[in-house]
Design a protein around this motif. Sequence first.
Motif, PDB file in Angstrom:
ATOM      1  N   UNK A  54       0.832  -1.180   0.000  1.00 37.41           N
ATOM      2  CA  UNK A  54       0.000   0.000   0.000  1.00 37.41           C
ATOM      3  C   UNK A  54       0.880   1.250   0.000  1.00 37.41           C
ATOM      4  N   UNK A  55       0.314   2.316  -0.549  1.00 33.81           N
ATOM      5  CA  UNK A  55       1.067   3.564  -0.684  1.00 33.81           C
ATOM      6  C   UNK A  55       1.421   4.165   0.669  1.00 33.81           C
ATOM      7  N   UNK A  56       0.526   3.998   1.646  1.00 31.86           N
ATOM      8  CA  UNK A  56       0.770   4.567   2.980  1.00 31.86           C
ATOM      9  C   UNK A  56      -0.068   3.816   4.007  1.00 31.86           C
ATOM     10  N   UNK A  57       0.119   4.176   5.274  1.00 34.02           N
ATOM     11  CA  UNK A  57      -0.603   3.474   6.336  1.00 34.02           C
ATOM     12  C   UNK A  57      -2.097   3.743   6.284  1.00 34.02           C
ATOM     13  N   UNK A  58      -2.507   4.932   5.796  1.00 35.64           N
ATOM     14  CA  UNK A  58      -3.941   5.227   5.703  1.00 35.64           C
ATOM     15  C   UNK A  58      -4.618   4.300   4.699  1.00 35.64           C
ATOM     16  N   UNK A  59      -3.951   4.071   3.555  1.00 33.10           N
ATOM     17  CA  UNK A  59      -4.520   3.181   2.544  1.00 33.10           C
ATOM     18  C   UNK A  59      -4.601   1.758   3.080  1.00 33.10           C
ATOM     19  N   UNK A  90      -4.907   0.900   6.281  1.00 37.18           N
ATOM     20  CA  UNK A  90      -5.954   0.863   7.310  1.00 37.18           C
ATOM     21  C   UNK A  90      -7.340   0.811   6.661  1.00 37.18           C
ATOM     22  N   UNK A  91      -7.510   1.540   5.541  1.00 34.21           N
ATOM     23  CA  UNK A  91      -8.808   1.528   4.846  1.00 34.21           C
ATOM     24  C   UNK A  91      -9.122   0.130   4.314  1.00 34.21           C
ATOM     25  N   UNK A  92      -8.104  -0.500   3.706  1.00 30.19           N
ATOM     26  CA  UNK A  92      -8.318  -1.852   3.183  1.00 30.19           C
ATOM     27  C   UNK A  92      -8.580  -2.847   4.323  1.00 30.19           C
ATOM     28  N   UNK A  93      -7.907  -2.672   5.432  1.00 27.67           N
ATOM     29  CA  UNK A  93      -8.110  -3.556   6.577  1.00 27.67           C
ATOM     30  C   UNK A  93      -9.529  -3.430   7.113  1.00 27.67           C
ATOM     31  N   UNK A  94     -10.070  -2.213   7.106  1.00 31.55           N
ATOM     32  CA  UNK A  94     -11.446  -2.004   7.558  1.00 31.55           C
ATOM     33  C   UNK A  94     -12.426  -2.663   6.598  1.00 31.55           C
ATOM     34  N   UNK A  95     -12.149  -2.582   5.291  1.00 33.30           N
ATOM     35  CA  UNK A  95     -13.018  -3.234   4.308  1.00 33.30           C
ATOM     36  C   UNK A  95     -13.042  -4.741   4.518  1.00 33.30           C
ATOM     37  N   UNK A 137       5.582 -11.525   8.904  1.00 31.60           N
ATOM     38  CA  UNK A 137       6.860 -11.883   9.520  1.00 31.60           C
ATOM     39  C   UNK A 137       8.035 -11.584   8.599  1.00 31.60           C
ATOM     40  N   UNK A 138       7.776 -10.923   7.498  1.00 33.06           N
ATOM     41  CA  UNK A 138       8.817 -10.555   6.551  1.00 33.06           C
ATOM     42  C   UNK A 138       8.766  -9.042   6.331  1.00 33.06           C
ATOM     43  N   UNK A 139       9.722  -8.301   6.868  1.00 32.32           N
ATOM     44  CA  UNK A 139       9.684  -6.829   6.759  1.00 32.32           C
ATOM     45  C   UNK A 139       9.667  -6.336   5.311  1.00 32.32           C
ATOM     46  N   UNK A 140      10.209  -7.123   4.383  1.00 31.14           N
ATOM     47  CA  UNK A 140      10.252  -6.672   2.994  1.00 31.14           C
ATOM     48  C   UNK A 140       8.865  -6.592   2.361  1.00 31.14           C
ATOM     49  N   UNK A 141       7.856  -7.187   3.011  1.00 25.42           N
ATOM     50  CA  UNK A 141       6.491  -7.169   2.469  1.00 25.42           C
ATOM     51  C   UNK A 141       5.664  -6.018   3.026  1.00 25.42           C
ATOM     52  N   UNK A 142       6.222  -5.222   3.935  1.00 24.34           N
ATOM     53  CA  UNK A 142       5.511  -4.047   4.434  1.00 24.34           C
ATOM     54  C   UNK A 142       5.499  -2.948   3.364  1.00 24.34           C
ATOM     55  N   UNK A 143       4.504  -2.107   3.243  1.00 27.28           N
ATOM     56  CA  UNK A 143       3.233  -2.142   3.950  1.00 27.28           C
ATOM     57  C   UNK A 143       2.283  -3.098   3.244  1.00 27.28           C
ATOM     58  N   UNK A 144       1.857  -4.140   3.935  1.00 26.24           N
ATOM     59  CA  UNK A 144       0.986  -5.113   3.328  1.00 26.24           C
ATOM     60  C   UNK A 144       0.166  -5.844   4.368  1.00 26.24           C
ATOM     61  N   UNK A 145      -0.756  -6.676   3.883  1.00 22.84           N
ATOM     62  CA  UNK A 145      -1.640  -7.453   4.749  1.00 22.84           C
ATOM     63  C   UNK A 145      -1.592  -8.923   4.344  1.00 22.84           C
ATOM     64  N   UNK A 146      -1.697  -9.788   5.321  1.00 23.24           N
ATOM     65  CA  UNK A 146      -1.763 -11.226   5.079  1.00 23.24           C
ATOM     66  C   UNK A 146      -3.143 -11.730   5.471  1.00 23.24           C
ATOM     67  N   UNK A 147      -3.737 -12.512   4.575  1.00 20.16           N
ATOM     68  CA  UNK A 147      -5.048 -13.110   4.844  1.00 20.16           C
ATOM     69  C   UNK A 147      -4.921 -14.570   5.266  1.00 20.16           C
TER      70      UNK A 147
END
Length: 219
Positions: free
Chosen positions: A118-123, A125-130, A142-152
């Motif tokens: 994601x471009x930033x933490x706001x984006x 957080x919005x996706x996480x809320x969705x 558990x892999x810092x290289x994948x930040x900013x991201x989400x795991x399902x």
Amino acid sequence: MVRLIVLALILANGVYFAWSQGLLRDYGFAPTSQSEPQRLAQQLHPEMLTVLSATDLKRIEQQVQADLAPKECLRAGPFDDAQAAALRNVLEGALPAGSWQLDTVTLPARWIIYMGKFANTDAMAKKKAELAAMRLKTEPLNNPSLELGLSLGGFETQASAGAELQRLNQRGIRTARVVQEREESRTTQLKLPAVNESLKARVADIKPALLGHPLKSCS
């Protein structure tokens, strides 16, 4: 006649004395032995007894209570080779021998259903809320290289992760993909197999060497 009786009595007394002293044992005549050598072996040796002071007795009672107290198995990790070597030095000086162990374990490869970056933490957080509105939970990466991201969700094989992604696609998830979060690797874990109250107080001294890894139950 009287003389014969006296001689007979003397002879009888002599025979009785010889019999009672075991002098006739070779001829098959001897009293039954009443000795019990096994009892002699069970006797206490007074020279081996130690008189305890009140302080010694209290210390022993406390040790017995500590040994009987419930114990907990704790573990922490993983640590790489350099971290494990530094941790070993700390453990040897802080904890009793035998109270800890460093085990080499193999971590299997891990695949996740990933959304990002994601471009930033706001984006993010919005996706996480969705996703929360769709009743889908996210997991920490558990892999810092994948930040900013989400795991399902995480999986041990790429195939099982792909099957779950297909199910999520049917629920409307379109931008997620399967990525490998980590490759199979060998690492080291700390194990404290029997932590009681007295040891727990000393475990606090090693926490800086754990590098932020929390101590978790082995179960």
